[in-house]
Scaffold this active site. Structure first.
Site, short mmCIF file in Angstrom:
data_model
loop_
_atom_site.label_atom_id
_atom_site.label_comp_id
_atom_site.label_asym_id
_atom_site.label_seq_id
_atom_site.Cartn_x
_atom_site.Cartn_y
_atom_site.Cartn_z
N LEU A 1 1.10 -0.83 -0.29
CA LEU A 1 0.00 -0.01 -0.49
C LEU A 1 1.17 0.98 -0.23
O LEU A 1 1.47 1.37 0.70
CB LEU A 1 -0.75 0.18 1.57
CG LEU A 1 -1.99 -1.55 1.39
CD1 LEU A 1 -2.41 -0.81 2.73
CD2 LEU A 1 -2.95 -0.69 0.34
N GLY B 1 2.84 -8.13 6.81
CA GLY B 1 3.54 -7.09 7.05
C GLY B 1 2.69 -5.51 7.58
O GLY B 1 1.35 -5.68 7.18
N GLY B 2 2.97 -5.27 7.84
CA GLY B 2 2.24 -3.49 8.46
C GLY B 2 1.10 -3.71 6.65
O GLY B 2 0.75 -3.10 7.57
N ASP B 3 1.50 -2.93 5.80
CA ASP B 3 0.93 -2.33 5.07
C ASP B 3 1.08 -3.65 3.44
O ASP B 3 1.09 -3.33 2.32
CB ASP B 3 1.04 -1.09 4.64
CG ASP B 3 2.16 -0.69 4.58
OD1 ASP B 3 3.28 -1.65 4.20
OD2 ASP B 3 3.06 0.42 3.55
N GLU B 4 1.96 -5.07 4.08
CA GLU B 4 2.59 -5.66 2.71
C GLU B 4 1.41 -6.22 2.57
O GLU B 4 0.96 -7.40 4.21
CB GLU B 4 3.87 -6.48 2.76
CG GLU B 4 4.44 -4.91 3.09
CD GLU B 4 6.08 -5.67 2.93
OE1 GLU B 4 5.97 -6.41 2.15
OE2 GLU B 4 6.71 -5.70 3.91
#
Length: 330
Positions: A199, A239-242
Site C-alpha cells: 500500500l 507485514g504492516g501494509d504488505e
C-alpha cells in the site's frame, strides 16, 4: 400348609414376573410386572404355551415336557408383538399340583425398560437388574460427557489453529499461513501465481490521521482483495501494509494483469474515516511458478518482491511481472 393363593401373594413380592400354572398348564396367577407387559391381555386363565413360545429347548410343546425341564434355563418369547425375549426357570409344586415358572429379561432388560416404561418398583428389591441399569445409565452419561468434552476440545484446538494462522486485524491469513500454503503448493508441484502488494502512502495515513484510521484502511483494503479473488485463492497480510495474494492454477498474464489493475483502481479510491479522507494507492509485483524450473517458496517470494520494487521505481500505483531484467538490476 400354604395354599396357592398364599403362595401367589408371597411370589408377587419376591418374584414379580412369576407365573403359577396348574397341572394342565393353565396360568392361575401371574406377577404384577409380567402382567404389565400385556396390560390389555388377561394372562390368567390362558395356557402357558399359548402365551409364550419356547425358543430353547424347542422340543417342549406340552406341560409334562415343560415340567421335565425343572432346573434348566429356558429361553422364551411372547407369541405376539412385541416379542420380548425372556429367560425362565421351572419349579414344580409338590403332589403334581402344577409349577412356578419364574421369568426375567436377561440381556433384553434395557429394551424392556424402554418399551414398557418399567421402574424400580416393577422389580424385586433384591434384583440386581436395577443396580445394573444404574451402572449402564451412569456409563452412558459418562460417555456422553466425555464425547461432549472431546468435541469442545476439538473445537478449541481448531479455533486455536485458525487463530494461529489468522491476522487478527483484517481476518486474512498471516505470514505463517502463507508459508504453510506455499510449501504445500510447491511440494505438490502445483501451478500458481504470487502477487506481492504494497500500500503506497499508508504511512502518511497513520502519521497524519492516527492508527485508528490506518486500521480502517487496512480492513477496507483486505475486503477489496477478498472481493477480487476466488474462494480457493489465498490473501495474506505479511507485514504492516504488505500483502501476498496466491492464485492457484492461474498462469495467464492477461488475467493476472486485469486482476492487478482492478485492485489498483479500487484501492486508489479515497476512503473516508470519521470525516477524514484517507488516500492510498497500491504497487504490485507478480511472479509465476512457470518462470522457474524447480520453484522454491523463498525464490518465488523474492521474485515477486523484485517485481514490486520495479513497480515502485516506475512511479507506484502500477503492476509489474517478474523478469530476468529485474533480477539483473538487483
Amino acid at each position: 400348609m400354604m395354599d396357592l393363593d398364599q403362595l401367589g401373594r408371597m411370589l408377587e413380592t419376591l418374584c414379580p414376573m412369576f407365573t403359577l400354572v396348574d397341572q394342565d398348564g393353565r396360568i392361575l396367577q401371574v406377577g404384577p410386572t409380567l402382567q404389565k407387559l400385556r396390560p390389555d391381555q388377561p394372562i390368567v386363565g390362558s395356557d402357558f404355551l399359548e402365551i409364550f413360545e419356547l425358543v430353547r429347548p424347542r422340543t417342549v410343546t406340552t406341560l409334562p415336557a415343560l415340567m421335565a425341564t425343572a432346573g434348566t434355563k429356558l429361553h422364551l418369547k411372547f407369541h405376539d408383538e412385541p416379542r420380548t425375549a425372556l429367560k425362565g426357570l421351572v419349579a414344580p409344586l409338590p403332589d403334581d399340583a402344577g409349577a412356578v415358572i419364574n421369568l426375567s429379561f436377561g440381556i433384553s432388560i434395557l429394551d424392556a425398560v424402554r418399551n414398557y416404561a418399567l421402574t424400580s418398583a416393577d422389580f424385586s428389591g433384591t434384583d440386581l437388574a436395577i443396580e445394573l441399569l444404574y451402572l449402564v445409565e451412569a456409563k452412558s452419561a459418562a460417555m456422553e460427557a466425555s464425547r461432549s468434552l472431546n468435541l469442545r476440545l476439538q473445537g478449541a484446538m481448531l479455533a486455536a489453529e485458525e487463530q494461529a494462522y489468522t491476522d487478527t486485524l483484517t481476518g486474512l491469513k498471516n505470514r505463517r499461513a502463507m508459508d504453510h500454503i506455499l510449501e504445500h503448493l510447491v511440494s505438490t508441484k502445483s501451478t500458481f501465481a504470487l502477487m506481492h502488494l504494497d500500500l503506497d502512502f499508508f504511512k502518511a495515513v497513520n502519521d497524519e490521521l492516527g492508527h485508528a484510521a490506518g486500521d480502517y484502511v487496512l480492513s477496507q483494503a483486505a475486503r477489496i482483495m477478498l472481493e477480487e479473488t476466488r474462494s480457493d485463492d489465498t490473501v495474506a497480510r505479511i507485514g504492516g501494509d504488505e500483502f501476498v495474494l496466491i492464485f492457484k492454477s492461474l498462469s495467464s498474464r492477461a488475467q493476472l494483469e486485469r486482476i492487478a489493475n482492478r485492485l489498483i483502481g479500487r484501492l486508489q479510491k479515497p476512503m473516508v474515516f470519521e470525516g477524514e479522507t484517507c488516500a492510498i494507492s497500491a504497487s504490485i509485483g507478480t511472479a509465476l511458478t512457470s518462470q522457474f524450473l524447480s520453484p522454491k517458496p523463498a525464490e518465488i517470494l523474492h521474485a515477486a518482491d523484485l517485481a514490486l520494487y520495479e513497480a515502485k521505481r516506475n512511479g507506484r500505483s502500477c503492476h509489474r511481472f517478474y523478469s530476468e531484467d529485474a533480477r539483473a538490476a538487483e
